[in-house]
Design an enzyme around this catalytic site. Sequence first.
Site, PDB file in Angstrom:
ATOM      1  N   HIS A  17       0.844  -1.206   0.000  1.00 13.62           N
ATOM      2  CA  HIS A  17       0.000   0.000   0.000  1.00 13.62           C
ATOM      3  C   HIS A  17       0.882   1.260   0.000  1.00 13.62           C
ATOM      4  O   HIS A  17       0.599   2.226  -0.700  1.00 13.62           O
ATOM      5  CB  HIS A  17      -0.894   0.052   1.248  1.00 13.62           C
ATOM      6  CG  HIS A  17      -1.893  -1.052   1.361  1.00 13.62           C
ATOM      7  ND1 HIS A  17      -1.921  -1.944   2.406  1.00 13.62           N
ATOM      8  CD2 HIS A  17      -2.930  -1.404   0.556  1.00 13.62           C
ATOM      9  CE1 HIS A  17      -2.923  -2.782   2.245  1.00 13.62           C
ATOM     10  NE2 HIS A  17      -3.547  -2.500   1.134  1.00 13.62           N
ATOM     11  N   LYS A  41     -16.476  -7.347   5.940  1.00 14.41           N
ATOM     12  CA  LYS A  41     -15.221  -7.876   6.489  1.00 14.41           C
ATOM     13  C   LYS A  41     -15.239  -7.789   8.012  1.00 14.41           C
ATOM     14  O   LYS A  41     -15.862  -6.886   8.568  1.00 14.41           O
ATOM     15  CB  LYS A  41     -14.025  -7.092   5.941  1.00 14.41           C
ATOM     16  CG  LYS A  41     -13.718  -7.407   4.486  1.00 14.41           C
ATOM     17  CD  LYS A  41     -12.416  -6.749   4.028  1.00 14.41           C
ATOM     18  CE  LYS A  41     -12.000  -7.272   2.654  1.00 14.41           C
ATOM     19  NZ  LYS A  41     -10.764  -6.635   2.162  1.00 14.41           N
ATOM     20  N   ARG A  90      -2.486  -5.422  -8.610  1.00 15.45           N
ATOM     21  CA  ARG A  90      -1.301  -6.257  -8.369  1.00 15.45           C
ATOM     22  C   ARG A  90      -1.154  -7.354  -9.408  1.00 15.45           C
ATOM     23  O   ARG A  90      -0.069  -7.715  -9.804  1.00 15.45           O
ATOM     24  CB  ARG A  90      -1.377  -6.878  -6.969  1.00 15.45           C
ATOM     25  CG  ARG A  90      -1.211  -5.871  -5.844  1.00 15.45           C
ATOM     26  CD  ARG A  90      -1.762  -6.406  -4.564  1.00 15.45           C
ATOM     27  NE  ARG A  90      -3.180  -6.659  -4.715  1.00 15.45           N
ATOM     28  CZ  ARG A  90      -3.923  -7.354  -3.871  1.00 15.45           C
ATOM     29  NH1 ARG A  90      -3.379  -7.893  -2.823  1.00 15.45           N
ATOM     30  NH2 ARG A  90      -5.211  -7.515  -4.078  1.00 15.45           N
ATOM     31  N   SER A 128      -3.255  -8.159   2.959  1.00 21.63           N
ATOM     32  CA  SER A 128      -3.326  -8.036   4.418  1.00 21.63           C
ATOM     33  C   SER A 128      -3.661  -9.368   5.089  1.00 21.63           C
ATOM     34  O   SER A 128      -3.193  -9.641   6.195  1.00 21.63           O
ATOM     35  CB  SER A 128      -4.345  -6.972   4.808  1.00 21.63           C
ATOM     36  OG  SER A 128      -3.985  -5.741   4.235  1.00 21.63           O
TER      37      SER A 128
HETATM   38  N1  COA Z   1      -0.413  -4.057  -1.465  1.00 24.76           N
HETATM   39  C1  COA Z   1      -0.801  -5.043  -0.654  1.00 24.76           C
HETATM   40  N2  COA Z   1      -2.075  -5.459  -0.547  1.00 24.76           N
HETATM   41  C2  COA Z   1      -2.993  -4.828  -1.281  1.00 24.76           C
HETATM   42  C3  COA Z   1      -2.662  -3.796  -2.172  1.00 24.76           C
HETATM   43  C4  COA Z   1      -1.307  -3.410  -2.252  1.00 24.76           C
HETATM   44  N3  COA Z   1      -0.880  -2.446  -3.065  1.00 24.76           N
HETATM   45  N4  COA Z   1      -3.794  -3.376  -2.768  1.00 24.76           N
HETATM   46  C5  COA Z   1      -4.796  -4.123  -2.281  1.00 24.76           C
HETATM   47  N5  COA Z   1      -4.314  -4.997  -1.387  1.00 24.76           N
HETATM   48  C6  COA Z   1      -5.078  -6.038  -0.652  1.00 24.76           C
HETATM   49  C7  COA Z   1      -5.609  -5.542   0.662  1.00 24.76           C
HETATM   50  O1  COA Z   1      -4.651  -5.700   1.694  1.00 24.76           O
HETATM   51  C8  COA Z   1      -6.803  -6.425   0.889  1.00 24.76           C
HETATM   52  O2  COA Z   1      -6.368  -7.656   1.438  1.00 24.76           O
HETATM   53  P1  COA Z   1      -7.314  -8.621   2.286  1.00 24.76           P
HETATM   54  O3  COA Z   1      -8.587  -8.802   1.521  1.00 24.76           O
HETATM   55  O4  COA Z   1      -6.490  -9.840   2.370  1.00 24.76           O
HETATM   56  O5  COA Z   1      -7.529  -7.957   3.622  1.00 24.76           O
HETATM   57  C9  COA Z   1      -7.308  -6.721  -0.521  1.00 24.76           C
HETATM   58  O6  COA Z   1      -6.222  -6.420  -1.388  1.00 24.76           O
HETATM   59  C10 COA Z   1      -8.527  -5.904  -0.874  1.00 24.76           C
HETATM   60  O7  COA Z   1      -8.165  -4.548  -0.937  1.00 24.76           O
HETATM   61  P2  COA Z   1      -8.894  -3.294  -0.309  1.00 24.76           P
HETATM   62  O8  COA Z   1      -8.229  -2.154  -0.981  1.00 24.76           O
HETATM   63  O9  COA Z   1      -8.840  -3.301   1.165  1.00 24.76           O
HETATM   64  O10 COA Z   1     -10.340  -3.408  -0.899  1.00 24.76           O
HETATM   65  P3  COA Z   1     -11.715  -3.861  -0.353  1.00 24.76           P
HETATM   66  O11 COA Z   1     -12.193  -4.973  -1.197  1.00 24.76           O
HETATM   67  O12 COA Z   1     -11.736  -4.066   1.116  1.00 24.76           O
HETATM   68  O13 COA Z   1     -12.578  -2.585  -0.775  1.00 24.76           O
HETATM   69  C11 COA Z   1     -13.335  -0.316  -0.746  1.00 24.76           C
HETATM   70  C12 COA Z   1     -12.454  -1.374  -0.123  1.00 24.76           C
HETATM   71  C13 COA Z   1     -13.273   0.857   0.181  1.00 24.76           C
HETATM   72  C14 COA Z   1     -12.806   0.122  -2.087  1.00 24.76           C
HETATM   73  C15 COA Z   1     -14.762  -0.828  -0.963  1.00 24.76           C
HETATM   74  O14 COA Z   1     -15.140  -1.636   0.137  1.00 24.76           O
HETATM   75  C16 COA Z   1     -15.758   0.314  -1.056  1.00 24.76           C
HETATM   76  O15 COA Z   1     -15.804   1.015  -2.037  1.00 24.76           O
HETATM   77  N6  COA Z   1     -16.546   0.504   0.001  1.00 24.76           N
HETATM   78  C17 COA Z   1     -17.478   1.602   0.133  1.00 24.76           C
HETATM   79  C18 COA Z   1     -18.886   1.230  -0.332  1.00 24.76           C
HETATM   80  C19 COA Z   1     -19.056   1.637  -1.747  1.00 24.76           C
HETATM   81  O16 COA Z   1     -18.793   2.734  -2.173  1.00 24.76           O
HETATM   82  N7  COA Z   1     -19.555   0.684  -2.546  1.00 24.76           N
HETATM   83  C20 COA Z   1     -19.750   0.849  -3.954  1.00 24.76           C
HETATM   84  C21 COA Z   1     -18.467   0.501  -4.688  1.00 24.76           C
HETATM   85  S1  COA Z   1     -18.883  -0.026  -6.302  1.00 24.76           S
END
Ligand code: COA
Length: 158
Positions: A17, A41, A90, A128
Amino acid sequence: MRKVLYPGTFDPVTNGHIDIIKRARELFDGVVVTVAINPGKTPLFTVEERVHMLKESLKDFDNVVVDSFDGLVVDHAHEVGAVGILRGLRAVSDFEYEFQMALMNRKLAGDIATVFLMPHEKYTYLNSSIIRNLSSLNSDVSEFVPSIVMEALKKKFS
Ligand code: COA
């Protein structure tokens, strides 16, 4: 002032990140890193803990701020005055999910673009969950996370 919003669960923040944030701060005037409250989650760390670890890890970057939000990511982008949403790509496996989210977010708010950046190849296999899993099994993850996260993980699993 062109700001980008970087949303994620950050449970916890990893060096993957941080790599994305460093790249974004070269391209935008400001980066708002925002911890999402994702009902789908069950995080290991509270929102406050995740925000704190991000703030500490990013304290040397003057154009990066950290906050949290509950609701739609596009609404928060409007609230903070961001022109876009930043996501890391990624591997090909990320694409389908990211594509769907980006198109839905565009439908919800046509003025907010989604921008994708690729982290360094050495972080492509990192997420993560793997960090949480390794830590719970007492494996050393210091190569993959900021030192404050390392300490927090040690405390959680001690
Ligand atoms: N390096 C390491 N890990 C990374 C990474 C990077 N550069 N980029 C992403 N990841 C990993 C994260 O650690 C996470 O791992 P885990 O699932 O093992 O915990 C995984 O990839 C998912 O990434 P994350 O960025 O946390 O995305 P998410 O799926 O939890 O989504 C939001 C987060 C905020 C984008 C999404 O939940 C959201 O938009 N929520 C708001 C509601 C909304 O607007 N909904 C409509 C959207 S269409």
